[in-house]
Design a protein around this motif. Structure first.
Motif, PDB file in Angstrom:
ATOM      1  N   ALA A 476     -57.538  -6.500  17.292  1.00  0.00           N
ATOM      2  CA  ALA A 476     -57.672  -6.406  18.749  1.00  0.00           C
ATOM      3  C   ALA A 476     -58.320  -5.095  19.166  1.00  0.00           C
ATOM      4  CB  ALA A 476     -56.304  -6.546  19.414  1.00  0.00           C
ATOM      5  N   LEU A 477     -59.191  -5.191  20.189  1.00  0.00           N
ATOM      6  CA  LEU A 477     -59.760  -4.030  20.874  1.00  0.00           C
ATOM      7  C   LEU A 477     -59.315  -4.135  22.326  1.00  0.00           C
ATOM      8  CD1 LEU A 477     -61.688  -4.455  18.325  1.00  0.00           C
ATOM      9  CD2 LEU A 477     -63.389  -3.184  19.655  1.00  0.00           C
ATOM     10  N   VAL A 478     -58.481  -3.183  22.763  1.00  0.00           N
ATOM     11  CA  VAL A 478     -57.827  -3.284  24.064  1.00  0.00           C
ATOM     12  C   VAL A 478     -58.002  -1.987  24.848  1.00  0.00           C
ATOM     13  CG1 VAL A 478     -55.598  -3.590  25.222  1.00  0.00           C
ATOM     14  CG2 VAL A 478     -56.127  -4.937  23.177  1.00  0.00           C
ATOM     15  N   ASN A 479     -58.359  -2.129  26.112  1.00  0.00           N
ATOM     16  CA  ASN A 479     -58.482  -1.006  27.036  1.00  0.00           C
ATOM     17  C   ASN A 479     -59.325   0.135  26.456  1.00  0.00           C
ATOM     18  OD1 ASN A 479     -58.131   0.438  29.416  1.00  0.00           O
ATOM     19  ND2 ASN A 479     -56.182   1.351  28.761  1.00  0.00           N
ATOM     20  N   PRO A 480     -60.618  -0.140  26.213  1.00  0.00           N
ATOM     21  CA  PRO A 480     -61.491   0.942  25.723  1.00  0.00           C
ATOM     22  C   PRO A 480     -61.504   2.103  26.719  1.00  0.00           C
ATOM     23  CG  PRO A 480     -62.601  -1.188  25.652  1.00  0.00           C
ATOM     24  CD  PRO A 480     -61.357  -1.379  26.457  1.00  0.00           C
ATOM     25  N   ALA A 481     -61.747   3.315  26.223  1.00  0.00           N
ATOM     26  CA  ALA A 481     -61.816   4.494  27.090  1.00  0.00           C
ATOM     27  C   ALA A 481     -62.721   5.541  26.442  1.00  0.00           C
ATOM     28  CB  ALA A 481     -60.413   5.058  27.334  1.00  0.00           C
ATOM     29  N   PRO A 482     -63.517   6.223  27.239  1.00  0.00           N
ATOM     30  CA  PRO A 482     -63.691   5.963  28.673  1.00  0.00           C
ATOM     31  C   PRO A 482     -64.508   4.696  28.886  1.00  0.00           C
ATOM     32  CG  PRO A 482     -65.234   7.635  27.943  1.00  0.00           C
ATOM     33  CD  PRO A 482     -64.361   7.347  26.758  1.00  0.00           C
ATOM     34  N   LEU A 483     -64.225   3.991  29.976  1.00  0.00           N
ATOM     35  CA  LEU A 483     -64.925   2.756  30.280  1.00  0.00           C
ATOM     36  C   LEU A 483     -66.276   3.053  30.919  1.00  0.00           C
ATOM     37  CD1 LEU A 483     -61.983   0.619  31.672  1.00  0.00           C
ATOM     38  CD2 LEU A 483     -63.394   0.014  29.705  1.00  0.00           C
ATOM     39  N   ALA A 484     -67.310   2.352  30.458  1.00  0.00           N
ATOM     40  CA  ALA A 484     -68.625   2.499  31.082  1.00  0.00           C
ATOM     41  C   ALA A 484     -68.609   1.962  32.499  1.00  0.00           C
ATOM     42  CB  ALA A 484     -69.678   1.772  30.245  1.00  0.00           C
ATOM     43  N   GLU A 485     -67.729   1.009  32.770  1.00  0.00           N
ATOM     44  CA  GLU A 485     -67.555   0.494  34.132  1.00  0.00           C
ATOM     45  C   GLU A 485     -66.212  -0.202  34.220  1.00  0.00           C
ATOM     46  OE1 GLU A 485     -69.479  -3.797  34.552  1.00  0.00           O
ATOM     47  OE2 GLU A 485     -71.001  -2.269  34.169  1.00  0.00           O
ATOM     48  N   GLY A 486     -65.692  -0.338  35.428  1.00  0.00           N
ATOM     49  CA  GLY A 486     -64.404  -0.987  35.640  1.00  0.00           C
ATOM     50  C   GLY A 486     -63.238  -0.027  35.563  1.00  0.00           C
ATOM     51  N   LEU A 487     -62.093  -0.468  36.085  1.00  0.00           N
ATOM     52  CA  LEU A 487     -60.886   0.342  36.083  1.00  0.00           C
ATOM     53  C   LEU A 487     -60.167   0.234  34.746  1.00  0.00           C
ATOM     54  CD1 LEU A 487     -59.536  -0.606  39.635  1.00  0.00           C
ATOM     55  CD2 LEU A 487     -60.740   1.485  38.972  1.00  0.00           C
ATOM     56  N   PRO A 488     -59.436   1.273  34.358  1.00  0.00           N
ATOM     57  CA  PRO A 488     -58.666   1.202  33.109  1.00  0.00           C
ATOM     58  C   PRO A 488     -57.672   0.050  33.122  1.00  0.00           C
ATOM     59  CG  PRO A 488     -58.760   3.455  33.927  1.00  0.00           C
ATOM     60  CD  PRO A 488     -59.308   2.581  35.027  1.00  0.00           C
ATOM     61  N   GLU A 515     -61.137   4.446  20.191  1.00  0.00           N
ATOM     62  CA  GLU A 515     -61.277   3.649  18.968  1.00  0.00           C
ATOM     63  C   GLU A 515     -61.884   2.274  19.228  1.00  0.00           C
ATOM     64  OE1 GLU A 515     -57.688   3.154  16.889  1.00  0.00           O
ATOM     65  OE2 GLU A 515     -57.603   5.212  16.130  1.00  0.00           O
ATOM     66  N   ALA A 516     -61.795   1.798  20.470  1.00  0.00           N
ATOM     67  CA  ALA A 516     -62.249   0.441  20.791  1.00  0.00           C
ATOM     68  C   ALA A 516     -63.741   0.442  21.075  1.00  0.00           C
ATOM     69  CB  ALA A 516     -61.461  -0.110  21.976  1.00  0.00           C
ATOM     70  N   GLY A 517     -64.524   0.911  20.113  1.00  0.00           N
ATOM     71  CA  GLY A 517     -65.969   1.011  20.264  1.00  0.00           C
ATOM     72  C   GLY A 517     -66.706   0.182  19.234  1.00  0.00           C
ATOM     73  N   VAL A 524     -64.173  -3.889  11.580  1.00  0.00           N
ATOM     74  CA  VAL A 524     -63.124  -4.911  11.506  1.00  0.00           C
ATOM     75  C   VAL A 524     -63.679  -6.324  11.635  1.00  0.00           C
ATOM     76  CG1 VAL A 524     -61.429  -3.306  12.448  1.00  0.00           C
ATOM     77  CG2 VAL A 524     -62.655  -4.858  14.002  1.00  0.00           C
ATOM     78  N   ALA A 525     -65.009  -6.471  11.768  1.00  0.00           N
ATOM     79  CA  ALA A 525     -65.597  -7.790  12.006  1.00  0.00           C
ATOM     80  C   ALA A 525     -65.276  -8.777  10.886  1.00  0.00           C
ATOM     81  CB  ALA A 525     -67.108  -7.664  12.176  1.00  0.00           C
ATOM     82  N   GLY A 526     -65.093  -8.296   9.673  1.00  0.00           N
ATOM     83  CA  GLY A 526     -64.796  -9.177   8.548  1.00  0.00           C
ATOM     84  C   GLY A 526     -63.324  -9.335   8.265  1.00  0.00           C
ATOM     85  N   LYS A 527     -62.474  -8.862   9.173  1.00  0.00           N
ATOM     86  CA  LYS A 527     -61.029  -8.906   8.945  1.00  0.00           C
ATOM     87  C   LYS A 527     -60.353  -9.817   9.969  1.00  0.00           C
ATOM     88  CE  LYS A 527     -61.097  -4.089   7.331  1.00  0.00           C
ATOM     89  NZ  LYS A 527     -60.574  -2.714   7.566  1.00  0.00           N
ATOM     90  N   GLY A 528     -59.215 -10.369   9.575  1.00  0.00           N
ATOM     91  CA  GLY A 528     -58.399 -11.133  10.497  1.00  0.00           C
ATOM     92  C   GLY A 528     -58.960 -12.515  10.789  1.00  0.00           C
ATOM     93  N   THR A 529     -58.108 -13.361  11.346  1.00  0.00           N
ATOM     94  CA  THR A 529     -58.539 -14.699  11.763  1.00  0.00           C
ATOM     95  C   THR A 529     -58.640 -14.802  13.273  1.00  0.00           C
ATOM     96  OG1 THR A 529     -56.264 -15.540  11.856  1.00  0.00           O
ATOM     97  CG2 THR A 529     -57.426 -15.734   9.750  1.00  0.00           C
ATOM     98  N   VAL A 530     -58.091 -13.815  13.997  1.00  0.00           N
ATOM     99  CA  VAL A 530     -58.127 -13.822  15.460  1.00  0.00           C
ATOM    100  C   VAL A 530     -58.669 -12.474  15.927  1.00  0.00           C
ATOM    101  CG1 VAL A 530     -56.805 -14.067  17.596  1.00  0.00           C
ATOM    102  CG2 VAL A 530     -56.132 -15.372  15.558  1.00  0.00           C
ATOM    103  N   MET A 531     -59.705 -12.508  16.759  1.00  0.00           N
ATOM    104  CA  MET A 531     -60.276 -11.296  17.351  1.00  0.00           C
ATOM    105  C   MET A 531     -59.988 -11.333  18.856  1.00  0.00           C
ATOM    106  SD  MET A 531     -62.239  -8.504  16.906  1.00  0.00           S
ATOM    107  CE  MET A 531     -63.212  -8.757  15.426  1.00  0.00           C
ATOM    108  N   TYR A 532     -59.299 -10.307  19.348  1.00  0.00           N
ATOM    109  CA  TYR A 532     -58.893 -10.264  20.760  1.00  0.00           C
ATOM    110  C   TYR A 532     -59.597  -9.091  21.448  1.00  0.00           C
ATOM    111  CZ  TYR A 532     -55.692 -10.625  24.796  1.00  0.00           C
ATOM    112  OH  TYR A 532     -55.157 -10.798  26.047  1.00  0.00           O
ATOM    113  N   PHE A 533     -60.268  -9.391  22.569  1.00  0.00           N
ATOM    114  CA  PHE A 533     -60.886  -8.353  23.385  1.00  0.00           C
ATOM    115  C   PHE A 533     -60.160  -8.300  24.730  1.00  0.00           C
ATOM    116  CE2 PHE A 533     -64.250  -9.568  20.471  1.00  0.00           C
ATOM    117  CZ  PHE A 533     -64.843  -8.356  20.142  1.00  0.00           C
ATOM    118  N   GLY A 534     -59.501  -7.181  25.012  1.00  0.00           N
ATOM    119  CA  GLY A 534     -58.870  -6.963  26.308  1.00  0.00           C
ATOM    120  C   GLY A 534     -59.646  -5.882  27.042  1.00  0.00           C
TER     121      GLY A 534
END
Length: 694
Positions: A476-488, A515-517, A524-534
């Motif tokens: 999972a990649l969740v709540n990237p920071a700093p955000l290029a746009e949008g609220l945290p 880290e969510a970059g 991590v593209a080759g890992k896991g069976t579920v990829m979650y973007f929040g």
């Protein structure tokens, strides 16, 4: 009355229900006429239009707007035409009907050029049998021969116009002088000749129709027009296959669409609905199919589905379609627009293909879809906007779902149904369609969306990148920071353990903040069976802009601006089986003949078999609640993902007060693709389910 077939087109009918009434002591006293009850609404659809054909030999055919055709006899009596003992055709079981139905009554001339039918209908109802009085006005319509001639003439015009456009495009390409351009020019010449030959062949069909007796003309038209349509479609495939650029292939599908918009109605007029379904499939998602095959097909294995590099026979195409349907794991509902004609094919698992075609107000339907989009984007709703949304979803339900005959789709609400939309229907939240009782479709069916049925074999094909079957594992990649746009998205990050905890030991690291970059995503593209973007996302919906510039927001890093564009997704080499795009508008994009161009297309071609996307903007709290409910239904209850999403949406809908229903809060989420090879086994439920975020 001439010696020719007399064709009449029906207008919406008035319906009265015959109800028995009894004396107080019990015996039947008589019958009385009452207004239709809610359970009788199918009669309004049955007699919403339709056709009446009277033949010189005294036989008659009644073709209702939906349901089973009736056949019988007619004769003149006292200046009126009497219809006698009409009953279903012998193939009524193909329509899911086993009981007899009759329509008996009189036709009398009105003051204009129409005829008034006063008849009694008996047949199966929602509950037991039904007897109804039908009052319907009919007006003269063109004969079948005239209709075929008109469609053939339109086909000629469309093919000639396509040839002219191809000449112009090919000449322009040839001037550039490159080897690739000369190759494309050769392809243009090939399909131009095919288009011109097709136009001439259609002209010959029309002349043969004029000169021959109707029976031989009909046979000639049916045989030759089918072969011509599929041969020309095959040459379109040659031309498209020789194009290198993905966007050019998409545009070539757009260029071929007018041809298919003529061909599908022609095949329907020729009474070959299965061939029309093949044409519908060949009109859509061709570039999408190529992208899937490039990313998934093992070297040396031939492509699956309906595509191919050379023209193939009609029999081969039909066989390919039947193989796809036989191998598909769910019933299918496919839509196709040709002007104001809406064709719907319903294909139960293991059952025959049922065609439903109807004339609609296309501009009105498009306006209704647009109106829902506008209402879904309102930040705060009041009673008026809620009522407007309910009305819009009811109108969409009446136009797109009510006409499907009972018995063709599963009664188990958790059994998936595959929907193949067309054109503006890609923007419709099918789960939120309402029936005449106000119930949502999500209460009856688990809907998953495919751009084309022909994609199913390639989506389910083995992938070298996809890990072997096993328990679901999360990246999972969740709540990237700093955000290029949008609220945290602090709420999502704070409560994401309510989701990650359900994966147990198979929950990988949750990447947040810096880290969510892109660097982490590549790692991590080759890992896991579920990829979650929040995170946040933005769709480009204008075809004249650049829909492949639709993007997800990641954390910026040296050398990258934090914007993951759709065109860059396939290069990531994702090995995940399910991608959850929990951000705004991830399922939106530019609507083309090749499907939706945007993030959903980019991710599905990159490796997964299924996505969870959103059609429009969603609130953070509502989205998080729904995703927690989805994971509970999937990982705790053991449902497959599409069914788990249905369960979570139905629960969210049921928790809204009747006076404050806002289906847009849960209906944005759509399951796009086939499903998931990863199956979760039901776990022993924790002491309490995860708390809803406060």
């Amino acid at each position: 009355m001439t010696a020719a077939v007399w064709c009449l087109a029906g207008e919406p009918a008035t319906i009265g229900i015959a109800e028995p009434w009894h004396r107080p002591e019990g015996p039947l006293s008589g019958w009385r006429e009452i207004s239709p009850r809610p359970r009788d609404s199918f009669l309004t659809r049955l007699f919403a239009g339709g056709e009446l054909h009277l033949f010189p030999d005294g036989t008659a055919e009644v073709r209702p707007a939906s349901g089973v055709p009736l056949s019988g006899t007619w004769r003149r009596t006292g200046g009126a035409f009497l219809l006698l003992t009409t009953r279903p055709f012998e193939n009524r079981r193909e329509y899911g009907v086993t009981r007899e139905a009759t329509l008996d009554g009189y036709l009398t001339a009105d003051d204009g050029d129409g005829w008034l039918l006063d008849a009694v209908y008996t047949g199966p109802g929602r509950i037991g049998g039904v007897i109804a009085r039908v009052g319907q006005r009919f007006v003269p319509s063109e004969t079948s021969a005239a209709r075929v001639d008109r469609v053939l003439a339109g086909g000629q015009d469309a093919l000639r116009a396509a040839a002219d456009r191809l000449v112009a495009a090919g000449t322009s390409a040839a001037r550039s002088g490159t080897s690739a351009s000369r190759e494309n020019f050769t392809a243009h010449e090939t399909v131009t000749l095919a288009a011109r030959d097709g136009a001439e062949t259609l002209g010959l069909l029309r002349r043969h129709l004029d000169r021959s007796d109707p029976a031989s003309a009909a046979r000639f038209v049916r045989d030759q027009a089918r072969q011509t349509s599929h041969l020309t479609a095959g040459y379109v495939e040659i031309w498209r296959a020789l194009l290198d650029d993905h966007w050019e292939k998409i545009l070539s599908t757009e260029l071929a669409l007018p041809f298919y918009e003529r061909m599908v109605p022609l095949l329907l007029d020729l009474d070959v609905p299965e061939d029309a379904l093949v044409a519908s499939e060949m009109s859509r998602a061709r570039a999408f199919a190529d992208a899937l095959r490039e990313g998934r097909t093992e070297s040396g294995r031939p492509p699956r589905g309906l595509g191919g590099a050379v023209p193939v026979s009609r029999a081969a195409l039909r066989a390919a379609l039947r193989d796809i349907l036989a191998g598909h794991d769910a019933p299918v509902v496919e839509y196709f627009f040709a002007g104001d004609l809406l064709a719907m094919w319903v294909c139960p698992r293991g059952g025959p293909v049922t065609l439903i075609s109807r004339r609609i107000d296309r501009a009105g339907l498009t306006g209704t879809v647009d109106e829902f989009g506008r209402l879904a984007r309102i930040h705060r709703h009041d009673a008026g906007s809620r009522a407007a949304m309910a009305d819009v979803l009811r109108r969409l339900g009446a136009a797109l779902w009510d006409a499907i005959p009972a018995g063709l789709l599963p009664t188990d609400p958790d059994e998936p149904v595959t929907v193949v939309p067309h054109a503006e229907l890609f923007r419709v939240p099918f789960a939120a369609l309402r029936d005449e009782h106000g119930a949502y479709l999500v209460d009856r069916h688990a809907i998953r969306v495919l751009p084309a049925l022909a994609l199913a074999p390639d989506l389910s094909a083995p992938s070298e990148r996809r890990p072997p079957h096993g328990p679901p594992s999360l990246v999972a990649l969740v709540n990237p920071a700093p955000l290029a746009e949008g609220l945290p998205l602090h709420l999502t990050e704070r409560h994401f353990n309510a989701i990650a905890g359900l994966y147990g030991e198979h929950a990988g690291r949750i990447h947040t903040g810096a880290e969510a970059g892109l660097a982490t995503l590549r790692e991590v593209a080759g890992k896991g069976t579920v990829m979650y973007f929040g995170t946040h996302a933005q769709a480009v919906t204008d075809r004249d802009s650049d829909p492949l510039a639709s993007y997800l927001v990641l954390a910026p890093s040296p050398g990258h601006d934090g914007i993951l564009r759709a065109r860059d997704v396939p290069a990531l080499g994702l090995a995940t089986d399910l991608v959850i795009l929990a951000a705004c508008e991830t399922g939106a994009g530019a609507v083309t003949a090749d499907g939706i161009i945007g993030l959903s297309r980019a991710f599905l071609t990159s490796g997964p078999t299924g996505l969870i996307t959103t059609l429009y903007k969603v609130g953070e709290r509502a989205g998080l609640d729904l995703m927690i409910g989805f994971h509970e239904a999937w990982l705790l209850d053991g449902l497959e993902p599409v069914s788990a999403l249905r369960r979570a949406q139905a629960r969210a809908a049921s928790e809204q007060p009747a006076s404050a229903r806002e289906p847009h809060l849960w209906a944005a989420f759509t399951f796009f693709g086939l499903g998931s090879h990863t199956r979760a086994l039901p776990q022993s439920e924790p002491e309490t389910r995860k708390a809803t975020p406060a």
